[in-house]
Design a protein around this motif. Structure first.
Motif, PDB file in Angstrom:
ATOM      1  N   PHE A  86      -0.273  -1.214   2.438  1.00 16.29           N
ATOM      2  CA  PHE A  86      -1.533  -0.595   2.845  1.00 16.29           C
ATOM      3  C   PHE A  86      -2.587  -1.698   2.861  1.00 16.29           C
ATOM      4  O   PHE A  86      -2.864  -2.325   1.844  1.00 16.29           O
ATOM      5  CB  PHE A  86      -1.913   0.508   1.858  1.00 16.29           C
ATOM      6  CG  PHE A  86      -3.269   1.108   2.075  1.00 16.29           C
ATOM      7  CD1 PHE A  86      -3.676   1.542   3.326  1.00 16.29           C
ATOM      8  CD2 PHE A  86      -4.149   1.256   1.017  1.00 16.29           C
ATOM      9  CE1 PHE A  86      -4.927   2.113   3.517  1.00 16.29           C
ATOM     10  CE2 PHE A  86      -5.397   1.827   1.188  1.00 16.29           C
ATOM     11  CZ  PHE A  86      -5.791   2.246   2.443  1.00 16.29           C
ATOM     12  N   GLU A 115      -6.838   0.383   7.239  1.00 17.93           N
ATOM     13  CA  GLU A 115      -8.007   1.250   7.157  1.00 17.93           C
ATOM     14  C   GLU A 115      -9.234   0.377   6.907  1.00 17.93           C
ATOM     15  O   GLU A 115      -9.154  -0.622   6.187  1.00 17.93           O
ATOM     16  CB  GLU A 115      -7.811   2.220   5.988  1.00 17.93           C
ATOM     17  CG  GLU A 115      -8.900   3.231   5.807  1.00 17.93           C
ATOM     18  CD  GLU A 115      -8.586   4.168   4.654  1.00 17.93           C
ATOM     19  OE1 GLU A 115      -9.382   4.184   3.704  1.00 17.93           O
ATOM     20  OE2 GLU A 115      -7.550   4.856   4.713  1.00 17.93           O
ATOM     21  N   HIS A 132      -4.013   6.590  -1.869  1.00 19.52           N
ATOM     22  CA  HIS A 132      -3.366   6.452  -0.556  1.00 19.52           C
ATOM     23  C   HIS A 132      -1.862   6.723  -0.660  1.00 19.52           C
ATOM     24  O   HIS A 132      -1.309   7.489   0.138  1.00 19.52           O
ATOM     25  CB  HIS A 132      -3.603   5.046   0.002  1.00 19.52           C
ATOM     26  CG  HIS A 132      -2.860   4.797   1.262  1.00 19.52           C
ATOM     27  ND1 HIS A 132      -3.272   5.275   2.471  1.00 19.52           N
ATOM     28  CD2 HIS A 132      -1.681   4.151   1.504  1.00 19.52           C
ATOM     29  CE1 HIS A 132      -2.411   4.922   3.411  1.00 19.52           C
ATOM     30  NE2 HIS A 132      -1.430   4.246   2.843  1.00 19.52           N
TER      31      HIS A 132
END
Length: 138
Positions: A86, A115, A132
């Motif tokens: 991530f 993100e 997340h």
């Protein structure tokens, strides 16, 4: 053993949040990417070399590109066996890193998500990464 990595990065540093079987660890990697330095007698777009004016933009762009590649390689070395990645951060560096990571043979088939995010404290970074990966499970 499931290893999930959250990476907050910009062009000055990367913060790696490693979640391995419920255990968390945080590591910071500083980049060595140079910002623009001006020399005495240098104008805005050209630098002075004796009595000649030289446009250093191509050389500086290549140097920055090599420094960025070295920075990304250092991050990849630290996340080697991650099962999920991530990536988040405030600048376009996260998108460049995602492209570089997808080219790498270890991560070409693994899920990578990005993100946008502002600057966060270390506790906020850890909480964001945990949140997340918990949302992925459900």
């Amino acid at each position: 053993m499931k290893r999930q990595i959250g990476i907050w990065l910009n062009s000055t540093k990367a913060v790696l949040v490693n979640l391995t079987d419920g255990e968390e660890s945080v590591k910071t990697i500083d980049s060595e990417i140079e910002s623009r330095n001006r020399f005495p007698g240098e104008g805005k777009s050209y630098s002075r070399l004796g009595s000649m004016q030289v446009n250093p933009s191509k050389r500086l762009t290549n140097r920055k590109k090599h420094q960025l590649h070295h920075y990304f390689d250092e991050i990849i070395d630290n996340i080697g066996d991650a099962s999920n990645v991530f990536i988040f951060g405030p600048s376009k560096t996260k998108n460049l890193f995602e492209k570089e990571l997808k080219k790498h043979h270890l991560f070409s088939h693994k899920p990578i998500e990005t993100e946008s995010s502002d600057r966060l404290t270390q506790k906020q970074l850890v909480a964001k990464v945990k949140d997340h990966f918990e949302n992925i499970k459900s």
